[in-house]
Design an enzyme around this catalytic site. Structure first.
Site, mmCIF file in Angstrom:
data_model
loop_
_atom_site.group_PDB
_atom_site.id
_atom_site.type_symbol
_atom_site.label_atom_id
_atom_site.label_comp_id
_atom_site.label_asym_id
_atom_site.label_seq_id
_atom_site.Cartn_x
_atom_site.Cartn_y
_atom_site.Cartn_z
ATOM 1 C CG HIS A 101 -1.734 1.269 1.364
ATOM 2 N ND1 HIS A 101 -1.465 2.072 1.560
ATOM 3 C CD2 HIS A 101 -2.966 1.187 0.741
ATOM 4 C CE1 HIS A 101 -2.959 2.695 1.636
ATOM 5 N NE2 HIS A 101 -3.868 2.369 0.953
ATOM 6 C CD GLU A 169 -5.342 1.796 -3.031
ATOM 7 O OE1 GLU A 169 -6.824 1.243 -2.934
ATOM 8 O OE2 GLU A 169 -4.183 2.109 -2.280
HETATM 9 P P1 PGA Z 1 -9.559 6.315 0.981
HETATM 10 O O1 PGA Z 1 -8.629 4.907 0.741
HETATM 11 O O2 PGA Z 1 -10.325 5.061 0.163
HETATM 12 O O3 PGA Z 1 -9.857 7.473 1.898
HETATM 13 O O4 PGA Z 1 -9.533 7.170 0.056
HETATM 14 C C1 PGA Z 1 -8.221 3.727 0.106
HETATM 15 C C2 PGA Z 1 -6.809 3.113 -0.020
HETATM 16 O O5 PGA Z 1 -5.733 3.893 1.082
HETATM 17 O O6 PGA Z 1 -6.754 2.113 0.114
#
Ligand code: PGA
Length: 255
Positions: A101, A169
């Site tokens: 992540h 992401e």
């Molecule tokens: P968010 O986070 O939906 O609050 O943008 C997603 C993540 O960091 O996995």
């Protein structure tokens, strides 16, 4: 893997009683939804300390489509690594583990090489890694994204490729980013298509970054997205269940 996924990343939130209350409310609200015959899969990723409690509640619900995931793990199955949690330990509760992540890369210095080691151990113990691929700036060169994917799968056995899930992401779209920008669903879809092509269309790719009730209908219309990684909105049961309902409704209409 059939059906769409909705993954809840609770991050460093919820002590045991809060986690129990949250999962219970999600399950109770799900019971009231009128989703039938959908192939939706839900993965809840609480912090380590709440895994066992959340696992017991999920198991007693009889909802086999709700799975448990962890948010990180070490790259060794066991050993002298004080304070760490191994994939083998997670296997007692979890089916999934989020790896790489952007917050792990940014705050804990995780590199592509380290993430690759974790992926291989996680596959060896029989867990499914959900590997996050970042994009630091909007419109960044695709090679930077592809490089992360290529390094992630280095020395992964061919037969294991389809056991990995990727999640695109973009950091700039995450709800807690200082200069947050919207990621248009069509933009996410374009990048995800490119990632899938790189992986010979063997691997599901999710989208994550400020997914919430206001944009889930638009995201769900993009066929290229196999699931959603939800951070902030997954901590609000009403929002999270609305996301599930929207994704589930689309899954039914496709089946
Ligand atoms: P968010 O986070 O939906 O609050 O943008 C997603 C993540 O960091 O996995």
């Amino acid at each position: 893997m059939k059906g769409k996924f909705v993954v809840a990343n609770w991050k460093m939130n919820c002590n045991i009683s809060e986690a129990k209350a949250l999962v219970s409310e999600i399950i109770e609200s799900y019971k009231k939804l009128k989703i039938v015959n959908c192939k939706l899969k839900i993965v809840l990723c609480p912090p380590f300390t709440a895994l066992q409690s959340v696992s017991l509640i999920i198991r007693s619900s009889d909802y086999s489509f709700i799975h448990l995931g962890a948010q990180n793990c070490h790259f060794m199955p066991c050993g002298a690594y004080t304070g760490e949690i191994s994939p083998k330990m997670l296997k007692d509760f979890c089916d999934f583990v989020i790896l790489g992540h952007s917050e792990r890369r940014k705050f804990f210095g995780e590199t592509d090489e380290l993430i690759n080691k974790k992926i291989r151990t996680v596959l060896d113990v029989g867990l499914c890694p959900i590997v996050c691929i970042d994009e630091y700036k909007k419109g960044e060169k695709s090679e930077i994204i592809f490089n992360q994917v290529e390094k992630a799968i280095q020395d992964v056995k061919e037969k294991d490729l389809e056991k990995i899930i990727f999640a695109y992401e973009p950091i700039w779209a995450i709800s807690t980013s200082a200069d947050r920008q919207d990621c248009e669903p069509s933009y996410a879809s374009k990048i995800i298509k490119e990632i899938k092509e790189l992986l010979h269309n063997k691997t599901p790719v999710f989208y994550g970054g400020s997914v919430d009730v206001s944009n889930i209908s638009a995201f769900v219309n993009e066929q290229m997205l196999d699931g959603f990684l939800v951070g902030g909105a997954s901590l609000k049961p009403k929002s999270f269940i609305k996301i599930i309902e929207t994704v589930g409704a689309k899954d039914v209409s496709k089946s």
